[in-house]
Motif scaffolding. Sequence first.
Motif, mmCIF file in Angstrom:
data_model
loop_
_atom_site.group_PDB
_atom_site.id
_atom_site.type_symbol
_atom_site.label_atom_id
_atom_site.label_comp_id
_atom_site.label_asym_id
_atom_site.label_seq_id
_atom_site.Cartn_x
_atom_site.Cartn_y
_atom_site.Cartn_z
ATOM 1 N N GLU A 144 10.837 16.061 17.161
ATOM 2 C CA GLU A 144 11.344 17.007 16.163
ATOM 3 C C GLU A 144 10.325 17.296 15.065
ATOM 4 O O GLU A 144 10.565 18.122 14.184
ATOM 5 N N GLY A 145 9.168 16.638 15.103
ATOM 6 C CA GLY A 145 8.124 16.886 14.117
ATOM 7 C C GLY A 145 8.013 15.773 13.091
ATOM 8 O O GLY A 145 8.942 14.970 12.902
ATOM 9 N N ILE A 146 6.877 15.723 12.425
ATOM 10 C CA ILE A 146 6.614 14.697 11.408
ATOM 11 C C ILE A 146 7.401 15.033 10.147
ATOM 12 O O ILE A 146 7.414 16.171 9.696
ATOM 13 N N ARG A 147 8.026 14.021 9.578
ATOM 14 C CA ARG A 147 8.795 14.226 8.350
ATOM 15 C C ARG A 147 8.548 13.072 7.390
ATOM 16 O O ARG A 147 8.610 11.906 7.768
ATOM 17 N N PHE A 148 8.246 13.421 6.142
ATOM 18 C CA PHE A 148 8.120 12.415 5.089
ATOM 19 C C PHE A 148 9.495 12.215 4.456
ATOM 20 O O PHE A 148 10.223 13.169 4.204
ATOM 21 N N PHE A 149 9.841 10.953 4.201
ATOM 22 C CA PHE A 149 11.204 10.627 3.784
ATOM 23 C C PHE A 149 11.465 10.900 2.308
ATOM 24 O O PHE A 149 12.580 11.247 1.927
ATOM 25 N N ASP A 150 10.460 10.720 1.459
ATOM 26 C CA ASP A 150 10.660 10.867 0.019
ATOM 27 C C ASP A 150 10.019 12.160 -0.476
ATOM 28 O O ASP A 150 9.031 12.634 0.087
ATOM 29 N N HIS A 151 10.582 12.706 -1.548
ATOM 30 C CA HIS A 151 10.039 13.922 -2.131
ATOM 31 C C HIS A 151 9.197 13.640 -3.376
ATOM 32 O O HIS A 151 8.279 14.384 -3.684
ATOM 33 N N ARG A 152 9.506 12.569 -4.082
ATOM 34 C CA ARG A 152 8.866 12.324 -5.381
ATOM 35 C C ARG A 152 8.017 11.061 -5.338
ATOM 36 O O ARG A 152 8.446 10.020 -4.849
ATOM 37 N N GLN A 182 -16.193 19.444 5.308
ATOM 38 C CA GLN A 182 -14.856 19.849 4.888
ATOM 39 C C GLN A 182 -13.804 19.350 5.880
ATOM 40 O O GLN A 182 -12.746 18.858 5.481
ATOM 41 N N ASP A 183 -14.097 19.496 7.170
ATOM 42 C CA ASP A 183 -13.143 19.036 8.187
ATOM 43 C C ASP A 183 -12.950 17.528 8.130
ATOM 44 O O ASP A 183 -11.834 17.016 8.313
ATOM 45 N N GLN A 184 -14.031 16.802 7.853
ATOM 46 C CA GLN A 184 -13.909 15.339 7.755
ATOM 47 C C GLN A 184 -13.019 14.948 6.585
ATOM 48 O O GLN A 184 -12.150 14.085 6.713
ATOM 49 N N TYR A 185 -13.236 15.588 5.436
ATOM 50 C CA TYR A 185 -12.389 15.312 4.276
ATOM 51 C C TYR A 185 -10.929 15.669 4.576
ATOM 52 O O TYR A 185 -10.006 14.950 4.179
ATOM 53 N N SER A 186 -10.722 16.795 5.259
ATOM 54 C CA SER A 186 -9.365 17.224 5.594
ATOM 55 C C SER A 186 -8.682 16.181 6.476
ATOM 56 O O SER A 186 -7.501 15.845 6.276
ATOM 57 N N ARG A 187 -9.410 15.681 7.474
ATOM 58 C CA ARG A 187 -8.818 14.661 8.359
ATOM 59 C C ARG A 187 -8.497 13.385 7.607
ATOM 60 O O ARG A 187 -7.488 12.724 7.881
ATOM 61 N N ILE A 188 -9.357 13.042 6.655
ATOM 62 C CA ILE A 188 -9.120 11.823 5.872
ATOM 63 C C ILE A 188 -7.835 11.943 5.065
ATOM 64 O O ILE A 188 -7.015 11.016 5.036
ATOM 65 N N ILE A 189 -7.625 13.098 4.399
ATOM 66 C CA ILE A 189 -6.412 13.237 3.583
ATOM 67 C C ILE A 189 -5.171 13.226 4.466
ATOM 68 O O ILE A 189 -4.141 12.649 4.103
ATOM 69 N N ALA A 190 -5.244 13.829 5.671
ATOM 70 C CA ALA A 190 -4.094 13.808 6.581
ATOM 71 C C ALA A 190 -3.768 12.383 6.999
ATOM 72 O O ALA A 190 -2.608 11.949 6.953
ATOM 73 N N SER A 191 -4.777 11.616 7.403
ATOM 74 C CA SER A 191 -4.549 10.229 7.821
ATOM 75 C C SER A 191 -4.070 9.375 6.647
ATOM 76 O O SER A 191 -3.208 8.513 6.806
ATOM 77 N N LYS A 192 -4.630 9.627 5.463
ATOM 78 C CA LYS A 192 -4.244 8.864 4.272
ATOM 79 C C LYS A 192 -2.765 9.082 3.943
ATOM 80 O O LYS A 192 -2.037 8.119 3.658
ATOM 81 N N LEU A 193 -2.315 10.320 4.002
ATOM 82 C CA LEU A 193 -0.911 10.612 3.712
ATOM 83 C C LEU A 193 0.007 9.947 4.738
ATOM 84 O O LEU A 193 1.045 9.375 4.392
ATOM 85 N N LEU A 194 -0.382 10.026 6.013
ATOM 86 C CA LEU A 194 0.447 9.448 7.071
ATOM 87 C C LEU A 194 0.504 7.930 6.974
ATOM 88 O O LEU A 194 1.499 7.312 7.368
ATOM 89 N N CYS A 195 -0.556 7.319 6.449
ATOM 90 C CA CYS A 195 -0.584 5.862 6.299
ATOM 91 C C CYS A 195 0.100 5.394 5.014
ATOM 92 O O CYS A 195 0.632 4.287 4.958
ATOM 93 N N THR A 196 0.073 6.232 3.980
ATOM 94 C CA THR A 196 0.514 5.799 2.653
ATOM 95 C C THR A 196 1.969 6.147 2.361
ATOM 96 O O THR A 196 2.699 5.352 1.751
ATOM 97 N N LEU A 197 2.408 7.348 2.777
ATOM 98 C CA LEU A 197 3.751 7.813 2.442
ATOM 99 C C LEU A 197 4.713 7.532 3.593
ATOM 100 O O LEU A 197 4.368 7.713 4.767
ATOM 101 N N ALA A 198 5.923 7.106 3.257
ATOM 102 C CA ALA A 198 6.919 6.768 4.282
ATOM 103 C C ALA A 198 7.253 7.986 5.132
ATOM 104 O O ALA A 198 7.550 9.064 4.600
#
Length: 317
Positions: A144-152, A182-198
């Motif tokens: 159903e797609g990636i979903r982050f649980f919290d908004h704040r 630029q692409d490397q930085y973009s990939r880092i922020i995507a992985s960081k969010l997926l690892c850090t945020l529920a």
Amino acid sequence: MDSLLNPGSRIFERADPRAVSEYVNQHVGTHCIQLPRTGHPQASLSHRKFGKLDLCRLSYGGSVHVTSPALETIYHLQLLQRGHCLWRGRGEEHYFVPGELLLINPDDPVDLTYSDDCEKLIIKLPASFLEQACVDNQWSAPKEGIRFFDHRYELTQLDGIDSLLGLICQEAQAEHCIPQLQDQYSRIIASKLLCTLANNIRRETLSESCPSFGRITDYIDEHLKKDISVEQLAELAHMSPRSLYVLFERKVGTTPKSYIRQRKLEQIHGRLSDPSAKVRNITEIAMDYGFMHLGRFSESYKSTFGELPSDTLRRHH
């Protein structure tokens, strides 16, 4: 992150909020605005593309009400810089203040009311980009797609994200920043969010949580004479169809449907080239593999193997 305000990224300065809203609709995310009944708000906007990301610093200059049924194919990170912003969603509401981060999923309805002095940094991430990050890291995303649980989120409580966002904003303003960086930085922020945020992804490796790519292709080969759908393969792989497309692009450089079609053509070519194979006619074998339009089948076969199927059959039988 103030570097986004330099002249090189400024698109609007003290402008009509409707003009700014139209630009936002084209580049940042679909929405509607409702202006306050009194006054003449003056909006400002800075915008930079950076790899797969869009970076936008926005102020509407008045108590503007922003709504959207859903962002559909993108995620928003919205970091308050000045003022406050009232968020309403799913029976909740919260006044975001400077230093707080609002995360909006693609299927979240948007209902925001800006204060007169509200200014925010918005980072737009395509949903397909987060799916790609899952594939690159061999994580499993739900169908159903990636979903982050919290908004704040309190930005200071998110380990390293504030520094990373600041670095990305700084690099976005650099005079010479090569696309690969630029692409490397973009990939880092995507992985960081997926690892850090529920969120709802599984970070076990693909080999542990779903069949390997080899098993998917084995399944295709075993069922070539049947109509194999992308949904079937996604179910087998325990991933979303979108993740499956990303996986095939990464592994074989094409879509699942194109791969299946190519494998069918290769199987037919093999049978037509085998003198011991009992092939009565081209029509029968083509329809056996699901090619119902014989003209298009012959064209595809010739573009792949350089000759018509009848030529292959004639040479080997």
